[in-house]
Design a protein around this motif. Sequence first.
Motif, short mmCIF file in Angstrom:
data_model
loop_
_atom_site.label_atom_id
_atom_site.label_comp_id
_atom_site.label_asym_id
_atom_site.label_seq_id
_atom_site.Cartn_x
_atom_site.Cartn_y
_atom_site.Cartn_z
N MET A 127 -7.22 -23.97 16.00
CA MET A 127 -6.52 -22.92 16.58
C MET A 127 -4.98 -23.34 16.07
O MET A 127 -4.57 -24.39 16.41
CB MET A 127 -6.42 -22.97 18.00
N GLY A 128 -4.28 -22.52 15.25
CA GLY A 128 -2.85 -22.63 15.07
C GLY A 128 -1.97 -22.81 15.99
O GLY A 128 -2.23 -22.03 17.07
N ILE A 129 -0.94 -23.28 15.71
CA ILE A 129 0.49 -23.39 16.86
C ILE A 129 0.62 -22.03 17.41
O ILE A 129 0.90 -21.63 18.52
CB ILE A 129 1.42 -23.98 16.35
N GLU A 130 0.99 -21.05 16.37
CA GLU A 130 0.98 -19.51 16.76
C GLU A 130 -0.07 -19.00 17.60
O GLU A 130 0.37 -18.19 18.67
CB GLU A 130 1.32 -18.51 15.62
N SER A 131 -1.20 -19.10 17.23
CA SER A 131 -2.39 -18.58 17.88
C SER A 131 -2.21 -19.06 19.37
O SER A 131 -2.55 -18.66 20.28
CB SER A 131 -3.98 -19.11 17.41
N PHE A 132 -2.03 -20.46 19.50
CA PHE A 132 -1.98 -21.26 20.88
C PHE A 132 -0.87 -20.41 21.58
O PHE A 132 -1.01 -20.17 22.92
CB PHE A 132 -1.75 -22.49 20.64
N LEU A 133 0.29 -20.42 21.17
CA LEU A 133 1.84 -19.93 21.69
C LEU A 133 1.54 -18.48 22.38
O LEU A 133 2.00 -18.10 23.18
CB LEU A 133 2.86 -20.26 20.85
N PHE A 134 0.69 -17.81 21.53
CA PHE A 134 0.79 -16.38 21.94
C PHE A 134 -0.67 -15.92 22.51
O PHE A 134 -1.07 -14.66 22.38
CB PHE A 134 1.16 -15.37 20.83
N SER A 135 -1.38 -16.86 22.94
CA SER A 135 -2.77 -16.79 23.43
C SER A 135 -2.70 -15.97 24.76
O SER A 135 -3.75 -15.12 25.14
CB SER A 135 -3.60 -17.87 23.54
N LEU A 188 11.00 -15.33 25.88
CA LEU A 188 9.93 -16.05 25.18
C LEU A 188 10.57 -17.48 24.98
O LEU A 188 9.52 -18.46 25.20
CB LEU A 188 9.79 -15.51 23.83
N ALA A 189 11.68 -17.78 24.85
CA ALA A 189 12.01 -19.15 24.86
C ALA A 189 11.90 -19.79 26.15
O ALA A 189 11.45 -21.02 26.31
CB ALA A 189 13.50 -19.27 24.61
N ARG A 190 12.14 -18.93 27.30
CA ARG A 190 11.75 -19.62 28.53
C ARG A 190 10.51 -19.96 28.72
O ARG A 190 9.92 -21.06 29.49
CB ARG A 190 12.55 -18.88 29.77
N LYS A 191 9.55 -18.87 28.32
CA LYS A 191 8.22 -19.09 28.56
C LYS A 191 7.67 -20.42 27.78
O LYS A 191 6.89 -21.18 28.30
CB LYS A 191 7.58 -17.88 28.08
N MET A 192 8.30 -20.48 26.50
CA MET A 192 7.74 -21.91 25.75
C MET A 192 8.34 -23.12 26.47
O MET A 192 7.37 -23.95 26.44
CB MET A 192 8.33 -21.63 24.37
N LYS A 193 9.42 -23.07 27.12
CA LYS A 193 10.13 -24.16 27.73
C LYS A 193 8.87 -24.45 28.95
O LYS A 193 8.75 -25.65 29.07
CB LYS A 193 11.36 -23.62 28.06
N MET A 194 8.71 -23.48 29.75
CA MET A 194 7.55 -23.66 30.56
C MET A 194 6.40 -24.23 30.23
O MET A 194 5.65 -25.02 30.96
CB MET A 194 7.38 -22.44 31.57
N ILE A 195 5.90 -23.87 29.12
CA ILE A 195 4.44 -24.33 28.46
C ILE A 195 4.79 -25.81 27.98
O ILE A 195 3.90 -26.60 28.45
CB ILE A 195 4.13 -23.43 27.26
N ASN A 196 5.91 -26.23 27.30
CA ASN A 196 6.07 -27.54 27.20
C ASN A 196 6.41 -28.60 28.37
O ASN A 196 5.77 -29.44 28.48
CB ASN A 196 7.36 -27.57 26.31
N GLN A 197 6.74 -28.04 29.35
CA GLN A 197 7.05 -28.68 30.47
C GLN A 197 5.60 -28.98 31.37
O GLN A 197 5.51 -30.14 31.64
CB GLN A 197 8.01 -28.11 31.58
N ALA A 198 4.90 -28.02 31.23
CA ALA A 198 3.56 -27.91 31.66
C ALA A 198 2.84 -29.04 30.99
O ALA A 198 1.85 -30.00 31.59
CB ALA A 198 2.94 -26.70 31.81
N LEU A 199 2.86 -28.97 29.68
CA LEU A 199 2.11 -29.91 28.74
C LEU A 199 2.56 -31.25 28.89
O LEU A 199 1.86 -32.33 28.78
CB LEU A 199 2.21 -29.55 27.48
#
Length: 140
Positions: free
Chosen positions: A1-9, A125-136
């Motif tokens: 799974m590519g990074i874009e597929s993961f980010l927009f899954s 979208l940036a806030r969503k990605m930040k939340m994902i990064n924090q969760a990871l």
Amino acid sequence: MGIESFLFSDPTSALLKRSLDIHSHRVDLIAGNLANADTPGYKARDLDFRAALQDAAEQTTMNPGHLARTHPQHLDRGDLAMEIEEQDQAEDGSIRVDGNTVNTDKELQKMAESQLMYNATITALARKMKMINQALAGKI
């Protein structure tokens, strides 16, 4: 799974991405209208952002990977189908002698509105990605 597929899954991220695609395409249409403001007979073109996003939301819920082209007047933009409308008269109801329906002031207003909405979507979208990064990272 590519990074874009993961980010927009997930549906929210996928819908935000589709929103960016819709705004980008609308800005292209508005720029075309402005470029043809003095072209005799040119019909201003636009799309209904709310209707396009509603279609995207329904398609994302039913089939997150692809939006179907359901009408011959829809433009295919990757996996995003949108109905483009030509305006038979200027938005203020006036008709120019040369048949052109572009109202430069209205087009500039639509351009600014679309740019604001595009920027707001980028922020979400940036806030969503930040939340994902924090969760990871285990910070949430």
